[in-house]
Design an enzyme around this catalytic site. Structure first.
Site, PDB file in Angstrom:
ATOM      1  N   GLY A  53       0.837  -1.067  -0.143  1.00 20.63           N
ATOM      2  CA  GLY A  53      -0.042   0.045  -0.049  1.00 20.63           C
ATOM      3  C   GLY A  53       0.621   1.242   0.013  1.00 20.63           C
ATOM      4  O   GLY A  53       2.148   1.062   0.283  1.00 20.63           O
ATOM      5  N   CYS A  69       5.333  -6.152   1.674  1.00 22.59           N
ATOM      6  CA  CYS A  69       5.590  -4.816   1.761  1.00 22.59           C
ATOM      7  C   CYS A  69       4.916  -4.104   2.934  1.00 22.59           C
ATOM      8  O   CYS A  69       5.163  -4.546   3.962  1.00 22.59           O
ATOM      9  CB  CYS A  69       5.489  -4.270   0.548  1.00 22.59           C
ATOM     10  N   TYR A  70       3.938  -3.191   2.537  1.00 25.54           N
ATOM     11  CA  TYR A  70       3.297  -2.764   3.625  1.00 25.54           C
ATOM     12  C   TYR A  70       2.588  -3.677   4.659  1.00 25.54           C
ATOM     13  O   TYR A  70       2.597  -3.464   5.809  1.00 25.54           O
ATOM     14  CB  TYR A  70       2.156  -1.554   2.987  1.00 25.54           C
ATOM     15  N   HIS A  98       7.940  -7.566  -3.900  1.00 28.13           N
ATOM     16  CA  HIS A  98       6.782  -7.853  -4.339  1.00 28.13           C
ATOM     17  C   HIS A  98       6.690  -9.215  -5.216  1.00 28.13           C
ATOM     18  O   HIS A  98       7.111  -9.124  -6.272  1.00 28.13           O
ATOM     19  CB  HIS A  98       6.156  -6.925  -5.391  1.00 28.13           C
ATOM     20  N   GLU A 154       4.334 -10.802  -6.448  1.00 28.52           N
ATOM     21  CA  GLU A 154       3.198 -10.812  -7.565  1.00 28.52           C
ATOM     22  C   GLU A 154       3.551 -10.182  -8.879  1.00 28.52           C
ATOM     23  O   GLU A 154       2.925 -10.574 -10.030  1.00 28.52           O
ATOM     24  CB  GLU A 154       1.848 -10.262  -6.948  1.00 28.52           C
ATOM     25  N   SER A 156     -21.966  -4.098 -25.437  1.00 26.29           N
ATOM     26  CA  SER A 156     -21.183  -2.873 -25.950  1.00 26.29           C
ATOM     27  C   SER A 156     -20.346  -3.108 -27.212  1.00 26.29           C
ATOM     28  O   SER A 156     -19.549  -2.415 -27.747  1.00 26.29           O
ATOM     29  CB  SER A 156     -20.461  -2.664 -24.631  1.00 26.29           C
ATOM     30  N   GLY A 157     -20.163  -4.543 -27.387  1.00 26.31           N
ATOM     31  CA  GLY A 157     -19.398  -5.064 -28.600  1.00 26.31           C
ATOM     32  C   GLY A 157     -18.171  -5.567 -27.980  1.00 26.31           C
ATOM     33  O   GLY A 157     -17.344  -6.265 -28.524  1.00 26.31           O
ATOM     34  N   GLY A 158     -17.833  -5.290 -26.667  1.00 25.30           N
ATOM     35  CA  GLY A 158     -16.767  -5.827 -26.078  1.00 25.30           C
ATOM     36  C   GLY A 158     -16.913  -7.346 -25.496  1.00 25.30           C
ATOM     37  O   GLY A 158     -17.882  -8.033 -25.668  1.00 25.30           O
ATOM     38  N   VAL A 159     -15.754  -7.794 -25.028  1.00 20.48           N
ATOM     39  CA  VAL A 159     -15.762  -9.327 -24.416  1.00 20.48           C
ATOM     40  C   VAL A 159     -16.799  -9.448 -23.316  1.00 20.48           C
ATOM     41  O   VAL A 159     -17.571 -10.331 -23.295  1.00 20.48           O
ATOM     42  CB  VAL A 159     -14.568  -9.795 -23.984  1.00 20.48           C
ATOM     43  N   ASP A 160     -16.726  -8.585 -22.476  1.00 22.85           N
ATOM     44  CA  ASP A 160     -17.558  -8.801 -21.133  1.00 22.85           C
ATOM     45  C   ASP A 160     -18.954  -8.887 -21.275  1.00 22.85           C
ATOM     46  O   ASP A 160     -19.481  -9.700 -20.793  1.00 22.85           O
ATOM     47  CB  ASP A 160     -17.117  -7.650 -20.088  1.00 22.85           C
ATOM     48  N   SER A 161     -19.647  -7.939 -21.985  1.00 19.86           N
ATOM     49  CA  SER A 161     -20.893  -7.848 -22.254  1.00 19.86           C
ATOM     50  C   SER A 161     -21.338  -8.988 -22.946  1.00 19.86           C
ATOM     51  O   SER A 161     -22.412  -9.670 -22.728  1.00 19.86           O
ATOM     52  CB  SER A 161     -21.511  -6.484 -22.501  1.00 19.86           C
ATOM     53  N   SER A 162     -20.376  -9.333 -24.132  1.00 18.70           N
ATOM     54  CA  SER A 162     -20.785 -10.525 -24.947  1.00 18.70           C
ATOM     55  C   SER A 162     -20.924 -11.926 -24.215  1.00 18.70           C
ATOM     56  O   SER A 162     -21.767 -12.637 -24.543  1.00 18.70           O
ATOM     57  CB  SER A 162     -19.739 -10.554 -26.130  1.00 18.70           C
ATOM     58  N   LYS A 190     -10.248 -10.673 -16.282  1.00 14.89           N
ATOM     59  CA  LYS A 190     -10.462 -10.704 -17.858  1.00 14.89           C
ATOM     60  C   LYS A 190     -10.030 -12.029 -18.585  1.00 14.89           C
ATOM     61  O   LYS A 190     -10.764 -12.431 -19.270  1.00 14.89           O
ATOM     62  CB  LYS A 190      -9.730  -9.677 -18.333  1.00 14.89           C
TER      63      LYS A 190
END
Ligand code: XMP
Length: 532
Positions: free
Chosen positions: A71, A98-99, A188, A190, A242-248, A388
């Site tokens: 953080g 870290c933090y 880190h 990750e 929307s044409g994007g991946v998620d909504s499709s 994603k």
């Protein structure tokens, strides 16, 4: 798509996820999501929660382990985020990063020092006593490269902790409690620059937390379809496309779950990429035979944007106009009770789960604020537990064509935030044509999958050129290509010169009003991917 604020939103994942979960306590790190992703890559369900979750709540959730993120704060700063110290007494393994490590050390009697100079970048780390380090550093070479990003650091550990590793500037780069399953890393793990980071995290999950790694996406789809059917019953669901991946992918999942009870709305805002509208219409009427409503709203969006050049103001106006158009069409659909949205896990974390959370806001995303709660629908957000790349895998499983599943992400405000300066139809057309050339040439060169996002930006400046014998004073197109696996950090892509040359030649020859093409060679950070 924009999520409606939903007070009933589950604070933890639905039944659709595996029982073996690890909680990531978010102290405002830009990397908290990355930690959760890495955990899932190890087939354990990683879930981000607020830093101040109580020990009591943790006990109820019974996770296999806790990871305290990094953080931006100093543990000594006024109002710095803290955690319930009771979490260290639960017997549940904890990894502080870290933090998170500094907070844990401080809570348990160590000394954290403020350092005037931040250490940022790669560092050479030496791992000490092999026996002590055997669990968390199993399979890691004794000399390894790690990624540091900190101001403060733990300079003295309490007698209860053993130091496991050090760097030139950091005496306790990794620590472990003598009797309890508590671990800390100053670096880190990750981030990919920490060469053995994935191994270290996997060691924590398996060797320390005892996870078997049972989380699988296939189970998620089946479970999710069952949950949607049970919840929706005989009612109707509206889904924005929307044409994007998620909504499709949401629409495909709903189609599989409830078929004819689904109505989709596509708001054609005039800010879409070339041919995008047609391909969505084709897919969702011919392939998935949904009840698709297309709202022709180009005029409305262009008049809302007339004269506006300030990026955040563009985003705001687009957001409001979208709500108006969507709500008007939704009201026409009889008997709809639910609204489905392609909210992803990162949206949940960024926009809602921790409204007063400690992370800094970088951009006002279209996803934030979103559709207002008074639209009168109950929300269905079947992807709200997924990242994603998981959504892409799910899309393929559901039969969404590759062209949509692998389409590069596109921002909610569309071409408006790539059309710097005023957004007009003429300028949008110029940009759309240039963008199509960029994408087509990248595809032709076989580089589309290898790049994460490739697009054109229309700059608000003209420059002098010469065409034939005549002087020109015309627009400039910037080409942007980035490679990333999380979109939170990104490298500019080293596209081959011949591909760049072809893109440039074609844009200048084929797109009226453009006489100059430049290539954006900035990485994120400090630049963002979009220009606005
Ligand atoms: P930045 O520009 O912040 O973008 O580096 C990171 C990723 O987010 C996308 N992006 C958006 N997506 N609504 C969206 O749905 C938005 O308002 C928005 N702004 C940026 C961007 O395309 C990139 O993939």
């Amino acid at each position: 798509m924009a999520p409606t604020k939903n007070s009933n939103a589950p604070q933890v994942a639905s039944q659709a996820v595996a029982a073996e979960r690890v909680l990531v306590l978010d102290f405002g790190s830009q990397y908290a999501q990355l930690i959760a992703r890495r955990v899932r890559e190890a087939h354990v369900y990683g879930e981000i929660v607020r830093h101040d979750i109580t020990a009591q709540r943790v006990r109820e959730l019974a996770p296999k382990g806790l990871i305290l993120s990094g953080g931006p704060a100093s543990v000594y700063a006024k109002g710095a985020p803290t955690c319930d110290p009771g979490i260290f007494d639960l017997g549940i393994p904890v990894l502080g990063i870290c933090y998170g490590m500094q907070l844990m050390s401080q809570s348990l009697g160590g000394r954290v020092e403020s350092h005037a100079v931040r250490e940022f970048g790669r560092a050479h780390c030496t791992i000490g006593d092999a026996k002590d380090a055997a669990d968390i550093f199993e399979g890691v070479s004794r000399e390894t490269q790690v990624w540091m990003s900190h101001g403060d650091q733990v300079d003295a550990v309490s007698a209860d902790f053993i130091s496991l590793a050090s760097t030139d500037t950091c005496p306790h780069a990794a620590v472990k409690h003598r009797t309890r399953p508590l671990y800390g890393l100053q670096f880190h793990p990750e981030v990919t620059h920490t060469v053995d980071g994935r191994t270290i995290l996997a060691n924590f999950l398996t060797n320390v937390c005892g996870c078997a790694g049972m989380w699988r996406l296939g189970d998620f789809a089946e479970q999710s379809i069952r949950e949607i059917r049970a919840r929706v019953g005989n009612d109707r669901v509206i889904c924005g496309l929307s044409g994007g991946v998620d909504s499709s992918v949401v629409a495909a999942l709903l189609y599989q779950a409830i078929g004819p009870q689904l109505s989709c709305i596509l708001v054609d805002n005039g800010l879409l990429r070339k041919d995008e509208e047609h391909s969505v219409i084709f897919e969702f009427t011919k392939h998935f035979k949904t009840d698709l409503h297309v709202v022709k709203a180009e005029e409305q969006f262009l008049s809302a944007l007339a004269g506006v050049t300030e990026p955040q103001e563009k985003r705001r106006r687009i957001g409001h106009t979208f709500i108006d158009c969507f709500a008007e069409e939704a009201r026409k659909i009889q008997g709809a009770k639910f609204l489905a949205q392609g909210t992803l896990y990162p949206d949940v974390i960024e926009s809602g789960a921790a409204p007063d959370g400690p992370a800094d806001t970088i951009k006002l995303h279209h996803n934030v604020g979103g559709l207002p709660a008074d639209l009168g629908f109950e929300l269905i957000e079947p992807l709200r537990d997924l990242f994603k790349d998981e959504v892409r895998q799910l899309g393929t499983q559901l039969g969404v064509p590759d062209e949509i599943v692998w389409r590069h992400p596109f921002p909610g405000p569309g071409l408006a935030v790539r059309c710097l300066g005023e957004v007009t139809r003429v300028r949008l057309d110029t940009l759309r044509e240039a963008d199509a050339i960029v994408v087509n040439e990248i595809k032709a060169a076989g580089l589309y999958r290898a790049t994460s996002q490739v697009f054109a930006v229309l700059l608000p400046i003209q420059s002098v050129g010469v065409m034939g014998d005549a002087r020109t004073y015309e627009d400039t197109i910037a080409v942007r290509a980035v490679t990333t696996d999380d979109f939170m950090t990104a490298d500019w892509t080293h596209l081959p010169h011949d591909v760049l040359a072809k893109i440039s030649t074609r844009i200048i020859n084929e797109v009226k009003g453009v006489n100059r093409v430049v290539y954006d060679i900035s990485s994120k950070p400090p630049a963002t991917i979009e220009w606005e």
